[in-house]
Design an enzyme around this catalytic site. Structure first.
Site, short mmCIF file in Angstrom:
data_model
loop_
_atom_site.label_atom_id
_atom_site.label_comp_id
_atom_site.label_asym_id
_atom_site.label_seq_id
_atom_site.Cartn_x
_atom_site.Cartn_y
_atom_site.Cartn_z
N LYS A 240 22.19 -12.60 5.71
CA LYS A 240 21.85 -11.20 5.40
C LYS A 240 22.06 -10.33 6.63
CE LYS A 240 16.83 -11.90 6.10
NZ LYS A 240 16.64 -11.02 7.25
N CYS B 73 11.03 -8.94 8.44
CA CYS B 73 11.91 -9.46 7.38
C CYS B 73 11.14 -10.06 6.20
CB CYS B 73 12.90 -10.46 7.98
SG CYS B 73 14.10 -9.62 9.06
N ASP C 22 14.56 -16.50 7.81
CA ASP C 22 15.02 -16.35 9.21
C ASP C 22 14.37 -17.29 10.23
OD1 ASP C 22 16.35 -14.33 7.93
OD2 ASP C 22 15.48 -12.69 9.08
C1 C5J Z 1 13.11 -10.72 11.42
C2 C5J Z 1 13.41 -9.11 13.17
N1 C5J Z 1 13.63 -11.84 10.93
N2 C5J Z 1 12.11 -9.08 13.48
N3 C5J Z 1 13.88 -10.01 12.27
O1 C5J Z 1 11.98 -10.36 11.14
O2 C5J Z 1 14.18 -8.35 13.70
#
Ligand code: C5J
Length: 225
Positions: free
Chosen positions: A130, A163, A25
């Site tokens: 995802k 994540c 991400d």
């Molecule tokens: C991720 C989030 N990528 N913190 N998303 O950690 O909502």
């Protein structure tokens, strides 16, 4: 050639042919000044700290021929893949699907959903979209890794405690050796980052290992350890 990787709670061995680099991400909305993350009051410079370490491991992984997987958290424009429990959280103006500084928040195809140009996927690399926090939930990741005989995951990205953690927990339960690249992970909350890494290695490595970008680059470069 089997490589040795310096890690906590213990060094481990891995075969580059059965190892994947998984970058979680690294999206513009989470990391770039002027994006969704900053609009929530977060100091996005804390996430920027992971960019250079990831660039280093990404270059080493590409040179060593590792499978490289990039993930993006996001949803279909009609939100049909977003459960109500996820949609109803947060202030109405900052919810998934609302208009953000870089387009609709966490919607596939919007500018903010894209991966940072500095870490852009290249031809042959896997991009997993995802809908959840973990990269295995409701995606093809397990099938892709299984088809390649992957056994070890080198995991980095953002955020450490959300994540990255969820993906490592999912991977561990599926039988992968999961290694967090500590300085290649980051959080808006430094304490959560620190504790998130500590949780992985506690109790003899309860669900994985923690290493560093320098150690991964050294291991992939063939340096004897
Ligand atoms: C991720 C989030 N990528 N913190 N998303 O950690 O909502």
């Amino acid at each position: 050639m089997i490589r040795s990787l310096a890690a906590e709670p213990a060094d481990l061995h891995f075969d580059p042919a059965t190892t994947a680099l998984v970058i979680i991400d690294m999206q513009r909305d989470f990391l770039e000044p002027g994006g969704f993350g900053e609009s929530l009051g977060n100091d996005v410079s804390l996430l920027q700290a992971a960019v250079a370490p990831i660039q280093a491991v990404l270059a080493a992984a590409r040179a060593a021929g590792l499978l490289v997987v990039h993930t993006r958290e996001g949803h279909k424009p009609d939100l049909s893949d977003a459960p109500p429990a996820k949609l109803e959280r947060g202030a109405p103006t900052a919810r998934i699907g609302a208009a953000g500084p870089m387009g609709r928040i966490l919607i596939r195809g919007e500018p903010g959903h894209g991966i940072l140009p500095a870490l852009a996927p290249v031809r042959g690399e896997v991009v997993i979209d995802k809908p959840g926090k973990g990269a295995f939930h409701a995606t093809d990741l397990g099938a892709i890794l299984g088809a390649r005989g992957i056994a070890t995951l080198l995991v980095c990205g953002v955020t450490t405690e959300v994540c990255v953690h969820t993906t490592i927990r999912e991977g561990n339960d599926r039988g992968y050796r999961c290694v967090a690249i500590g300085d290649g992970c980051a959080s808006y909350f430094p304490e959560f980052h620190r504790v998130g890494l500590a949780m992985i290695v506690a109790q003899g490595g309860i669900f994985g290992w923690v290493s560093s970008s320098g150690a991964v680059v050294a291991a992939l470069g063939g340096a004897a350890r």
